[in-house]
Design an enzyme around this catalytic site. Structure first.
Site, short mmCIF file in Angstrom:
data_model
loop_
_atom_site.label_atom_id
_atom_site.label_comp_id
_atom_site.label_asym_id
_atom_site.label_seq_id
_atom_site.Cartn_x
_atom_site.Cartn_y
_atom_site.Cartn_z
N CYS A 1 0.91 -1.28 0.06
CA CYS A 1 0.11 -0.07 -0.01
C CYS A 1 0.68 1.34 0.01
O CYS A 1 0.22 2.66 -0.10
CB CYS A 1 -0.95 0.05 1.32
SG CYS A 1 -2.35 -1.30 1.06
N HIS B 1 -12.97 9.57 -7.57
CA HIS B 1 -12.21 9.63 -8.46
C HIS B 1 -11.08 10.61 -8.14
O HIS B 1 -10.50 11.35 -9.20
CB HIS B 1 -12.72 9.80 -10.04
CG HIS B 1 -13.40 8.79 -10.39
ND1 HIS B 1 -14.62 8.13 -9.88
CD2 HIS B 1 -13.06 7.64 -11.56
CE1 HIS B 1 -14.89 7.10 -10.58
NE2 HIS B 1 -14.01 6.70 -11.40
N GLU C 1 -13.34 -0.75 2.49
CA GLU C 1 -12.27 -0.66 1.66
C GLU C 1 -12.19 -1.77 0.51
O GLU C 1 -12.08 -1.72 -0.81
CB GLU C 1 -11.00 -0.40 2.24
CG GLU C 1 -9.83 -0.12 1.32
CD GLU C 1 -8.55 0.15 2.38
OE1 GLU C 1 -8.10 1.33 2.77
OE2 GLU C 1 -7.67 -0.81 2.37
#
Length: 150
Positions: free
Chosen positions: A25, A75, A136
């Protein structure tokens, strides 16, 4: 009158990277987030009110969460502005990318705290934020409860 909890679900796509993290990550990547927003209050008892019987109109709750969270984070790519990722953010912004610079590490845990603060400020006085669940992935989520944060 009884207190009732109502929940509205939202979804949005957001990218992020965790600066200094020791796993995958640390790379820029994205998630299809699902946010469950639960508020608590008493249904309106005034029969002359067009919202009679509602705790809060789902449309009103949607407007708050859409303006504060979904429209902002959808986005976008989120970076902690207190890290060297700020240089990457500037480069992406120069290329017309939607970048958010925040004061925290953009983990689900920290994002859900940020979201709780933003939503609570916009709710009508008689409605309280009860909980948030920020999913998530299909198997991973962070939760925030008002009762844990008195």
């Amino acid at each position: 009158m009884s207190h009732i909890r109502i929940t509205k679900q939202f979804s949005f796509e957001t990218g992020h990277a965790l600066y200094g993290y020791d796993g995958k990550c640390k790379n820029v990547h994205g998630h299809s987030y699902r946010l469950d927003v639960t508020v608590i209050g008493q249904p309106i008892t005034d029969q002359s009110n067009v919202k009679f019987g509602m705790v809060i109109d789902f449309t009103d709750l949607k407007k708050i969460v859409k303006e504060e969270i979904v429209d902002v984070f959808d986005h976008a790519t989120v970076f902690n502005k207190n890290t060297p990722h700020v240089e990457l953010a500037k480069e992406l912004q120069a290329r017309d990318h939607n970048v958010l610079l925040v004061d925290y590490q953009p983990t689900s845990e920290m994002m859900v705290i940020d979201f709780a603060h933003k939503i609570k400020q916009r709710l009508p006085q008689n409605i309280k934020l009860h909980s948030l669940k920020l999913q998530e992935t299909a198997t991973s989520y962070a939760q925030w409860f008002a009762s844990d944060n008195l």
